[in-house]
Design a protein around this motif. Structure first.
Motif, mmCIF file in Angstrom:
data_model
loop_
_atom_site.group_PDB
_atom_site.id
_atom_site.type_symbol
_atom_site.label_atom_id
_atom_site.label_comp_id
_atom_site.label_asym_id
_atom_site.label_seq_id
_atom_site.Cartn_x
_atom_site.Cartn_y
_atom_site.Cartn_z
ATOM 1 N N GLN A 40 -101.994 -2.913 97.644
ATOM 2 C CA GLN A 40 -102.662 -4.114 97.109
ATOM 3 C C GLN A 40 -103.524 -4.813 98.152
ATOM 4 N N THR A 41 -104.257 -4.006 98.919
ATOM 5 C CA THR A 41 -105.106 -4.554 99.970
ATOM 6 C C THR A 41 -106.547 -4.099 99.780
ATOM 7 N N ARG A 42 -107.417 -4.555 100.693
ATOM 8 C CA ARG A 42 -108.817 -4.125 100.640
ATOM 9 C C ARG A 42 -109.025 -2.763 101.287
ATOM 10 N N PHE A 43 -107.916 -2.107 101.657
ATOM 11 C CA PHE A 43 -108.007 -0.782 102.247
ATOM 12 C C PHE A 43 -108.695 0.177 101.261
ATOM 13 N N GLU A 44 -109.431 1.167 101.807
ATOM 14 C CA GLU A 44 -110.249 2.062 100.978
ATOM 15 C C GLU A 44 -109.548 2.667 99.770
#
Ligand code: PLP
Length: 633
Positions: A297-301
């Motif tokens: 749930q992050t902005r990780f790719e």
């Protein structure tokens, strides 16, 4: 299975983080698949695979398709927009459209079209071939058929055929020249499709596909081209057909802020075009709704920092705000969220076939002789006395000794046997240092690297290029999890290699909540044991982008539906590619190959090497062999 083991397993594989309610682990330690979150019905994936292999005589690798998960995702999408529309009192409707390029398979498209009447599901085609498949399908009369991509006259003529069949065809203009062709053909045939304009936004997405938006984007009309398009349509008296404004800022947008910015800009463009008198009713926001592949749930790719509800809320709220401010009607919102609609619905199953020997494994026991060189006795000393306090220092000493060992060998000072002994001892020190480092809560970076070097390498029966190409092409992460033995704690660390002869055919990046793991925790595996691995969330893009690298073809495929009574049914089996199919793909002709082989046999007969009977038998074997599958059997 006890709670502690389950907790450990959840932490290692993160199933509940990325499963979106579809996948879980049962008390047998098997992965199960549910048709939707909290549904009491489920399929035990291990039992299913066993059944497909024994009863249906299929072989691995296996692609399992769950059409109910397509419907499940569609319901989530529609539900999210409906509740946003209700909550904000938005006046337009939501029109979900399925972009065929994400997975053009008939089974997928047909599943969405089944829901066409209930949810106004339409199709988006980006090529003549996609359009051809779409034109013939039944679609509910108020759903949309969007034609995107670069178009020639034949494309537009085919679209006209769909207009004649009563479809709401919208030609989305990507370039000015296209619009001129559309106008020409509309006048020639006296048939006018609806027209959409694709705007090039200044806003960009985020993540891998950020360049799909922004000034340098491949598609879309600039501001002055938009205005020119309106003029062209007015001149041709076709401005009444201008029904849609479209933009697409890229796939898998990881950051919700980017989405909202694009909506602000797009809604402003819509409003100003409305104020110029364009009767645009549909606001097509393209795709971009991402899938949380790693569950972080992050902005990780490979993740997204929003839920589908937050995405829909953002879209509806921003469009409404701009339209109210500009005093224009709320347009219907069209979404083309293909990745979100399809990613969950296939599970790819492969198995471990073998272990790739590395330096680090199964080394013989070393005994020290009186005349062994000093570098060896010193390595042996390190090996025997390494412990939790000195392991880092001893590991560094071992690295130096290894250099020394090779220097001495290159100078001719030590024998091949000595070199072998020294290498074995070195890897032994490494393995022990790694064990000690894992006792620490935060092992040093260098031991994480060592972990990767010392990890098992398992040969798995599949082609990465066929079945999960984005893992190679763009380093996308997919969850990889054994589908059984999840009631035992995994003890090994491994990376996976596929059966292609390409050294890129490997998976050595795995999902993690905070980072990317370089090894996958797996259970102890012994030669000959069945150990099945699932690669999950492969339903979007992987099937169509996969290639025939090394002439490995399609895996066997099974379509599975879970009934109301809770039993599953294998509703379709599609045999994987045979050797023959792959030969044809590469433009070989099977009869010709056979004839050419026979010719060589005749030479052998003439030379007296084989008899006619043997030659006949060999030719038959050659012929029959082409019917085999392309993977390891
Ligand atoms: C590829 C594409 C999509 C699909 O986008 P996803 O975000 O991957 O679902 C939608 N619309 C257009 C125009 C596309 O080119």
């Amino acid at each position: 299975m006890n709670d502690e083991t389950l907790q450990y397993i959840q932490q290692v594989y993160g199933v509940e983080n990325w499963s979106s309610g579809y996948f879980d682990i049962n008390s047998k330690g098997h992965i199960i698949v549910r048709p939707q979150r909290d549904d009491p019905r489920f399929v035990d994936l291990k039992d299913l695979v066993d059944n497909l292999l024994s009863e249906r005589k299929l072989q691995l690798p296996l692609l399992i398709r769950f059409p109910q998960l397509l419907a499940g995702q569609l319901r989530k999408l529609v539900g999210a927009y409906q509740s946003a529309i209700q909550e904000y009192g938005y006046q337009g409707l939501h029109y979900p459209v399925y972009p065929m390029k994400v997975n053009p398979r008939r089974e997928v498209v047909e599943e969405f079209l089944k829901e066409s009447a209930r949810y106004r599901v339409g199709l988006e085609c980006g090529s003549k071939a996609e359009l051809y498949a779409a034109v013939a399908q039944e679609q509910s009369p108020d759903s949309l058929m969007l034609c995107n991509g670069f178009k020639d006259e034949a494309f537009i003529e085919t679209a006209m055929l769909a207009v004649r069949a009563g479809k709401r065809v919208t030609i989305v203009v990507e370039k000015l020249n296209e619009l001129k062709t559309v106008v020409k053909l509309a006048q020639k045939h006296g048939i006018a499709p609806w027209i959409g304009l694709r705007a090039k936004l200044y806003s960009r997405g985020s993540g891998k596909w950020a360049s799909s938006g922004g000034d340098a984007a491949k598609f879309g009309l600039t501001t002055s081209e938009l205005l020119e398009s309106v003029r062209i349509l007015k001149d041709a008296k076709l401005d009444g057909q201008l029904k849609l404004l479209h933009f697409h800022i890229g796939s898998q947008i990881t950051d919700i802020k980017r989405v909202k910015n694009a909506m602000k800009e797009g809604a402003r463009v819509y409003s100003r075009l409305r104020q110029l008198g364009c009767p645009i009713e549909f606001f097509d926001i393209g795709g971009g709704l991402g899938v949380d592949y790693d569950g972080s749930q992050t902005r990780f790719e490979s993740s997204v920092n929003y839920t589908v509800q937050e995405f829909a809320n953002g879209v509806v709220y921003v469009i409404q705000g701009v339209c109210d401010e500009e005093n224009v009607p709320h347009p219907h919102i069209v979404t083309e969220s293909g990745r979100f609609m399809t990613a969950y619905h296939t599970v790819f199953i492969t198995s471990i076939r073998d272990e790739i020997e590395t330096f680090a494994q199964d080394q013989p026991e070393v005994t020290i002789d009186a005349d062994d060189p000093q570098v060896i006795t010193e390595l042996k000393e390190l090996c025997d006395t390494i412990n939790g306090k000195n392991y880092a220092e001893y590991y560094h000493d071992a690295l130096e000794h290894k250099d020394e060992l090779h220097t001495q060998f290159n100078l001719g000072l030590i024998s091949l046997e000595d070199r072998a002994k020294g290498e074995v001892l070195f890897w032994e020190v490494c393995a022990r240092a790694l064990d000690e480092s894992q006792e620490e809560s935060f092992p040093d970076e260098e031991f994480e690297n060592l972990k990767k070097i010392l990890a098992q390498k398992y040969l798995c029966n599949f082609s990465l290029f066929r079945s999960a190409p984005d893992s190679w092409a763009i380093k996308q992460l997919f969850p990889v999890v054994p589908i059984h033995r999840l009631d035992e704690k995994p003890q090994d660390f491994a990376t996976l290699v596929d059966v292609t002869c390409d050294s890129d055919g490997k998976i050595d990046r795995f999902i993690d909540l905070k980072d990317v793991r370089e090894t996958l925790e797996l259970h102890d595996w012994k030669d000959g044991q069945d150990y099945y691995l699932g690669i999950f969330l492969t339903g979007a893009y992987q099937e169509v982008m996969g290639s025939h690298h090394n002439l490995f073809g399609n895996p066997n495929e099974a379509q599975v539906v879970i009934d109301n009574d809770g039993r599953y049914h294998v509703t379709k089996i599609i045999a994987g590619s045979r050797i023959n199919d792959m030969l044809q793909f590469a433009r070989y002709d099977q009869p010709q190959l056979l004839e050419s082989y026979r010719k060589q046999l005749r030479t052998q007969i003439e030379a007296g090497v084989i008899t006619k009977e043997v030659a006949e038998q060999l030719a038959n074997e050659f012929d029959a062999g082409a019917q085999r599958g392309t993977y390891l059997s």
